[in-house]
Design a protein around this motif. Structure first.
Motif, PDB file in Angstrom:
ATOM      1  N   GLY A 182       2.556   1.541  -3.354  1.00  0.00           N
ATOM      2  CA  GLY A 182       1.626   2.006  -4.374  1.00  0.00           C
ATOM      3  C   GLY A 182       1.370   3.500  -4.289  1.00  0.00           C
ATOM      4  N   ALA A 238      -6.675  -4.802   0.271  1.00  0.00           N
ATOM      5  CA  ALA A 238      -7.279  -6.126   0.023  1.00  0.00           C
ATOM      6  C   ALA A 238      -8.764  -6.089   0.319  1.00  0.00           C
ATOM      7  N   GLY A 285       2.690  -5.408  -7.375  1.00  0.00           N
ATOM      8  CA  GLY A 285       1.611  -6.332  -7.046  1.00  0.00           C
ATOM      9  C   GLY A 285       0.250  -5.676  -7.137  1.00  0.00           C
ATOM     10  N   GLU A 286      -0.814  -6.502  -7.008  1.00  0.00           N
ATOM     11  CA  GLU A 286      -2.179  -6.023  -7.185  1.00  0.00           C
ATOM     12  C   GLU A 286      -2.563  -4.947  -6.168  1.00  0.00           C
ATOM     13  N   ASN A 287      -2.220  -5.147  -4.899  1.00  0.00           N
ATOM     14  CA  ASN A 287      -2.580  -4.159  -3.874  1.00  0.00           C
ATOM     15  C   ASN A 287      -1.889  -2.825  -4.137  1.00  0.00           C
ATOM     16  N   THR A 337       0.794   2.547 -13.852  1.00  0.00           N
ATOM     17  CA  THR A 337       0.193   1.221 -13.954  1.00  0.00           C
ATOM     18  C   THR A 337       1.268   0.147 -14.116  1.00  0.00           C
ATOM     19  N   THR A 352      -3.184   3.551  -8.464  1.00  0.00           N
ATOM     20  CA  THR A 352      -4.181   4.071  -9.403  1.00  0.00           C
ATOM     21  C   THR A 352      -5.049   5.147  -8.758  1.00  0.00           C
ATOM     22  N   GLU A 382       0.821  -1.206   0.000  1.00  0.00           N
ATOM     23  CA  GLU A 382       0.000   0.000   0.000  1.00  0.00           C
ATOM     24  C   GLU A 382       0.862   1.266   0.000  1.00  0.00           C
ATOM     25  N   LEU A 421      -0.895  -1.756  -7.018  1.00  0.00           N
ATOM     26  CA  LEU A 421      -1.490  -1.187  -8.225  1.00  0.00           C
ATOM     27  C   LEU A 421      -2.805  -0.464  -7.907  1.00  0.00           C
ATOM     28  N   ALA A 422      -3.621  -1.054  -7.027  1.00  0.00           N
ATOM     29  CA  ALA A 422      -4.900  -0.433  -6.670  1.00  0.00           C
ATOM     30  C   ALA A 422      -4.694   0.923  -6.012  1.00  0.00           C
ATOM     31  N   THR A 451       2.047  -2.643 -11.239  1.00  0.00           N
ATOM     32  CA  THR A 451       1.904  -4.050 -11.586  1.00  0.00           C
ATOM     33  C   THR A 451       3.131  -4.851 -11.173  1.00  0.00           C
TER      34      THR A 451
END
Length: 364
Positions: A199, A364, A220-222, A213, A228, A196, A224-225, A217
């Protein structure tokens, strides 16, 4: 008796051919954007290269060919940079849901305001110390503090900057954004940052959405969220900065001592009207997404985003076609130093804010 002039008038036929040249180069850009990642599958660099790089490069190549053939000035009426840019930015508003940002990502709003204010002020100050033109200072300050090329474009409309200054600013954004895609994820791992925090750092620091982006990526997904949300928040603040720049240049920078104080009519004349379209698109899209299913809404917004990419591709191609080497010589090394110094400050301030505001949060 007919008087011959040394210049060839730009008829609508030549302008139409100019538009056709832009469209062909735009199609070639789209082809490379889609094709290169598949041709070099597994290459992180191939996936990280963004469409502005292909578009500007092809525009510059077309510039050289058309200049050499003596056709560039005749076709220039079709290089509609301003129209393409403004249309693309209005469509950008459709992808920004202000309600979601404010309600679901309060820390991102705080980070965006503090980061933009700090980095913009530093860049403006450093540019002044090195004697940069005020309009170029505004473009560089907006680009490095908000969201790169889009912010520079919006600022250019507010301060009525020259196209050469916009092309120079856009080039610096791309040059600095590419290595950040790989450097920031590596530093986040080295520093042991949570996904987090990493990101938030990436979203607050890297100057283009596509590069954010790509870097998110990698983490990781978290990550990236969060990246963004942070980047979208900064994008949403473009309009605020544009209004401030419009007023600042009208009242302070370009006002003569003996001139009367500019009134509302002057501010309205200078204000880039496309910002209203940008805000309207955001409001309409936010409302529309509450009235349809998620899948249908995603499909419609996807169409708007694809159109936005097309218009921005045509804008960057036009920038390349209109670019003159003399502008680089005129600007010199000082803008590079300003942008590099501001980038360092941006990295440090964004890291501090990410740790302060996003530690303990989970995506998450």
């Amino acid at each position: 008796m007919t008087v011959q002039t040394s210049t060839t008038p730009r008829t609508w036929q030549w302008s139409a051919l100019g538009v056709l040249a832009v469209l062909l180069l735009g199609a070639a850009t789209r082809f490379l954007e889609k094709g290169v990642p598949s041709w070099f599958e597994g290459s992180a660099l191939a996936k990280a290269v963004e469409f502005p790089i292909y578009a500007i490069a092809l525009g510059l190549l077309g510039n050289a060919v058309l200049t050499g053939s003596g056709l560039r000035d005749r076709l220039a009426g079709g290089f509609r940079t301003e129209f393409f840019i403004k249309t693309g930015l209005v469509l950008l508003g459709a992808s920004i849901n202000l309600k979601v940002i404010v309600t679901a990502a309060g820390p991102a709003v705080i980070q965006g305001i503090v980061l933009i204010s700090t980095v913009f002020s530093f860049t403006w100050w450093l540019g002044g110390r090195l004697g940069l033109d005020d309009k170029l200072r505004a473009l560089l300050s907006a680009a490095v503090s908000i969201c790169g090329v889009s912010a520079a474009i919006a600022a250019a409309g507010a301060v009525q900057a020259r196209r050469e200054q916009l092309a120079y600013s856009a080039s610096l954004v791309i040059v600095f954004a590419l290595p950040s895609i790989f450097i920031l994820p590596a530093l986040a791992s080295l520093l042991g940052l949570s996904p987090e925090v990493a990101g938030a750092w990436i979203g607050g620091n890297i100057d283009t959405t596509a590069a954010v982006t790509a870097a998110g990526t990698i983490v990781g997904e978290n990550a990236l969220a969060i990246a963004t949300i942070v980047k979208v928040t900064q994008n949403a603040l473009i309009g605020v900065v544009v209004v401030a720049l419009t007023a600042w240049f009208a009242f302070r920078i370009e006002r003569r001592p003996d001139a009367s104080q500019p009134g509302p009519a002057e501010l309205w004349r200078r204000f880039p009207k496309f910002v209203l379209g940008f805000v309207a698109a955001s409001v309409i899209a936010t409302w529309y997404l509450t009235t349809v299913t998620a899948a249908h809404g995603k499909e419609v917004i996807g169409v708007a985003n694809d159109l936005r990419v097309w218009f921005l591709i045509l804008a960057f191609v036009s920038i390349g076609l209109e670019f003159r080497v003399s502008s680089l010589r005129e600007a010199g090394w000082r803008p590079v130093v300003v942008f590099a110094g501001a980038t360092v400050v941006n990295v440090l301030v964004a890291l501090a804010l990410a740790v302060l505001l996003f530690s303990g949060l989970t995506a998450a």
